[in-house]
Design an enzyme around this catalytic site. Sequence first.
Site, short mmCIF file in Angstrom:
data_model
loop_
_atom_site.label_atom_id
_atom_site.label_comp_id
_atom_site.label_asym_id
_atom_site.label_seq_id
_atom_site.Cartn_x
_atom_site.Cartn_y
_atom_site.Cartn_z
N GLU A 145 0.87 -1.18 0.00
CA GLU A 145 0.00 0.00 0.00
C GLU A 145 0.90 1.23 0.00
OE1 GLU A 145 -2.24 0.80 3.66
OE2 GLU A 145 -3.80 1.83 2.52
N LYS A 158 -9.73 1.37 -2.35
CA LYS A 158 -9.91 0.95 -0.94
C LYS A 158 -11.33 1.26 -0.49
CE LYS A 158 -7.34 1.39 3.45
NZ LYS A 158 -6.13 2.00 4.03
N CYS A 204 -5.24 -2.97 2.89
CA CYS A 204 -4.98 -2.76 4.32
C CYS A 204 -6.22 -2.87 5.20
CB CYS A 204 -4.27 -1.42 4.52
SG CYS A 204 -3.29 -1.44 6.04
N1 LIG Z 1 -3.40 1.77 6.12
C1 LIG Z 1 -4.27 1.20 6.92
O1 LIG Z 1 -5.40 0.93 6.52
C2 LIG Z 1 -3.74 0.95 8.30
C3 LIG Z 1 -4.44 0.05 9.22
O2 LIG Z 1 -5.50 -0.52 8.94
C4 LIG Z 1 -3.80 -0.16 10.52
O3 LIG Z 1 -4.39 -0.80 11.40
O4 LIG Z 1 -2.67 0.31 10.73
#
Ligand SMILES: NC(=O)CC(=O)C(=O)O
Length: 301
Positions: free
Chosen positions: A69, A142, A183
Amino acid sequence: MMASSTSSSIEHTMLAASEQLQVPSSITKFKIGLCQLSVTSEKNQNLACAHNSIKAAVKCGASLVVLPEMWNCPYSNDYFAKFAEDFENEDASPTFSMLSEAACSHGITIVGGSVPESSDGQLYNTSCVFGPDGKLKAKHRKIHLFDIEIPGDITFKESDFFAAGDKPTIVDTDVGRIGIGICHDIRFPELAALYRAKGARIICYPGAFNISTGELLWEVMQRARAADNQLFVASCSPSRDSSGSYAIWGHSTLVGPSGEIIATSGHEETVVVAEIDYSKIELQRKGLPLDKQKRADIYLS
Ligand SMILES: NC(=O)CC(=O)C(=O)O
């Protein structure tokens, strides 16, 4: 697949035969490469680093490569808008061009992590998937934006900058059907269950968990999504940059269909290459037929 039932409440998870994946019979085993990249505030440097890392994964035999990501841009509100690219205008998108060219020149499938996308006056956190011909096969925005406020620990609000995607992404590739999440999407088991119901054999989660949530949850959630759905889960994170404003957990990982960790990393820049063997899915589903044991009549009534 859900067990057969006449209950209308579960009909949405039952698939027409045409929707069910048949993985090309020639593909039973292949290697996946997870490029845990170091991300800087220089976009060109990030592109070059990603390209080198893809080459390294290919050299180790990977035919599916996954990036993290936010790999062309630091994971920080200060950079998202500045680094965003419009993928509709491919020639003006250096990120799109590099990924497409790399997929084509190496003849591989690339799940291109995620980068900020600008489209119709909005920003999205978007992952592009390219096939071995270099063509864009799918684009996942996302769905669940990472908004968190834990006093004294972590505050981050992606929704201040990004609009949320509104569709799941399942893509048929040369290495089988893949579901994509980014994520925080991993926290929602419904999305993973939907991908399994639609025949995905791997779910790829480019991610950038931070050290607050990562230590406790990153591995647990990947193993849970894999074990619940009896499929492979692959995650790919940037490496940790101790000077950055967002401390990244790292630990790019491949988990197998019984929830076992097949390969993982620490938080440094690296390439994880590991084998995916689809016969493990059949074995696990045959020995522990969760789809038949499921009591949808109880939980969905
Ligand atoms: N980038 C993300 O979505 C981060 C995430 O979910 C986390 O817990 O850290």
